[in-house]
Scaffold this motif. Structure first.
Motif, PDB file in Angstrom:
ATOM      1  N   ASN A   1      18.771  48.679 -50.941  1.00  0.00           N
ATOM      2  CA  ASN A   1      17.891  49.304 -51.915  1.00  0.00           C
ATOM      3  C   ASN A   1      17.723  50.468 -52.108  1.00  0.00           C
ATOM      4  OD1 ASN A   1      16.394  45.697 -51.910  1.00  0.00           O
ATOM      5  ND2 ASN A   1      16.218  47.175 -49.466  1.00  0.00           N
TER       6      ASN A   1
ATOM      7  N   THR B   1       7.650  49.829 -53.390  1.00  0.00           N
ATOM      8  CA  THR B   1       9.408  49.289 -53.202  1.00  0.00           C
ATOM      9  C   THR B   1       9.277  47.431 -52.511  1.00  0.00           C
ATOM     10  OG1 THR B   1       9.830  49.979 -51.268  1.00  0.00           O
ATOM     11  CG2 THR B   1      10.085  51.206 -53.230  1.00  0.00           C
TER      12      THR B   1
ATOM     13  N   SER C   1      19.243  51.073 -55.394  1.00  0.00           N
ATOM     14  CA  SER C   1      18.331  51.443 -56.302  1.00  0.00           C
ATOM     15  C   SER C   1      16.819  51.293 -56.338  1.00  0.00           C
ATOM     16  CB  SER C   1      18.959  49.828 -57.531  1.00  0.00           C
ATOM     17  OG  SER C   1      18.031  48.860 -57.235  1.00  0.00           O
ATOM     18  N   LYS C   2      16.315  50.430 -55.512  1.00  0.00           N
ATOM     19  CA  LYS C   2      14.466  50.974 -55.591  1.00  0.00           C
ATOM     20  C   LYS C   2      13.502  51.737 -54.829  1.00  0.00           C
ATOM     21  CE  LYS C   2      13.656  46.384 -53.851  1.00  0.00           C
ATOM     22  NZ  LYS C   2      12.630  46.039 -52.567  1.00  0.00           N
ATOM     23  N   THR C   3      14.966  52.205 -53.953  1.00  0.00           N
ATOM     24  CA  THR C   3      14.259  53.588 -53.185  1.00  0.00           C
ATOM     25  C   THR C   3      15.208  55.048 -53.397  1.00  0.00           C
ATOM     26  OG1 THR C   3      16.064  52.961 -51.492  1.00  0.00           O
ATOM     27  CG2 THR C   3      13.657  52.158 -51.470  1.00  0.00           C
TER      28      THR C   3
ATOM     29  N   GLN D   1      18.622  59.351 -51.692  1.00  0.00           N
ATOM     30  CA  GLN D   1      17.607  59.058 -50.492  1.00  0.00           C
ATOM     31  C   GLN D   1      16.639  60.347 -50.013  1.00  0.00           C
ATOM     32  OE1 GLN D   1      19.957  55.509 -50.892  1.00  0.00           O
ATOM     33  NE2 GLN D   1      17.812  54.405 -51.446  1.00  0.00           N
TER      34      GLN D   1
END
Length: 315
Positions: free
Chosen positions: A221, A274, A223-225, A161
């Motif tokens: 988070n 997101t 998976s979202k980022t 990330q």
């Protein structure tokens, strides 16, 4: 999520000093690694281990029991990066590569990296998104770009990330007074005069509470980022920042010529999509700095200027 152990490099720096207490408040165990060139302003805490160490000495970095890494350590800003290019490449690029490799080998599944919104170089586009080419113009920018590329090569092994932050503003116990909003506000408070070099240059900005909240949001988070995200919510010219300060502190503005070509904006729509919500603004940062100064909680010290302090104490 709680009871996870997070390694934060650069943990006693400007952002780390705000981030680490937030992580502790949320119940994380934190290992704070830093050379402590600028001191250590972190509070003592049962779940905090502060290690005075150099991220370049990767063999000495113990990742046993670490769940996630938030990698803030670098030679911060263009003037400091140009001061000793070899040191800049070793700390900001080579050490990042070595740490990522060690993280992969030890099975760590999450690596959050603080890059920079300045990796795009000088752009004419009104909307500088993550899809644009990277054309860094300084040693600092170049090392960030290279580190990004290295980290993305590990994306199949762990959640990578990458944050490209705008210029950060606002209060920290380990303050920085060499970034635009903070610097101009302190000039007005201390001297009654702001010196603006050029003034037309546009820079993106982000409040220190928002950028540190973002690192925690990414931590929680993954998976979202996953991937690369711009993080900056106010693109403002240096002159307009000076005028914002002038509205709150009685001062004059002196404009002098500048040969600084850096002028860039960033678009953070990808991040906002997101679900991340910024809470503070440049105006709030200015208000907070003024209040701290007037209450005697903030003073103008050499250690708050990275270049000045490194020249005197480090190199």
């Amino acid at each position: 999520m709680r009871n996870k152990t997070v390694l934060v490099t650069g943990a006693t720096g400007y952002k780390g000093t705000v981030l680490v207490p937030k992580l502790l408040d949320k119940g994380y165990r934190v290992i704070a690694l830093d050379t402590q060139w600028f001191g250590n302003f972190l509070p003592e805490h049962d779940n905090l281990s502060v290690i005075k160490g150099d991220v370049r000495q990767t063999a000495d970095v113990d990742l046993e029991g670490v769940d996630s890494i938030i990698h803030l350590a670098s030679i911060a800003n263009d003037p400091c990066g140009d001061l000793d290019p070899k040191l800049t490449w070793e700390v900001s690029a080579l050490a990042t590569m070595q740490l990522a490799d060690k993280a992969k080998r030890q099975g760590i599944k999450q690596f959050i990296y603080a890059s920079s919104g300045s990796v795009y170089g000088v752009k004419e586009e009104e909307q500088v998104t993550e899809d644009l080419t990277l054309e860094p113009i300084s040693e600092y920018n170049k090392t960030k770009m290279v580190a990004e590329r290295v980290l993305l090569s590990y994306a199949d092994d762990m959640a990578v990330q990458i944050v490209r932050p705008a210029t950060v503003c606002g209060l920290s116990a380990r303050m920085r007074l060499d970034v635009s909003v903070n610097m101009l506000t302190m000039q007005a408070l201390k001297n009654g005069k702001i010196t603006v070099f050029g003034g037309a240059q546009v820079r993106p900005n982000i409040h220190i509470d928002d950028i540190t909240d973002l690192y925690i949001y990414m931590l929680e988070n993954p998976s979202k980022t996953s991937g690369v995200f711009n993080a900056g919510f106010e693109n403002i010219s240096i002159m307009d920042i000076a005028k914002m300060v002038q509205e709150k502190v009685e001062c004059e503005i002196e404009v002098t010529p500048s040969n600084d070509p850096r002028c860039y904006r960033i678009n953070s729509d990808k991040l906002l999509a997101t679900g991340f919500i910024p809470k503070k603004s440049v105006a709030v940062a200015i208000d907070e700095i003024i209040a701290a100064y007037q209450q005697g909680k903030l003073t103008d010290e050499d250690r708050y200027y990275n270049l000045k302090w490194m020249q005197r104490e480090v190199l």
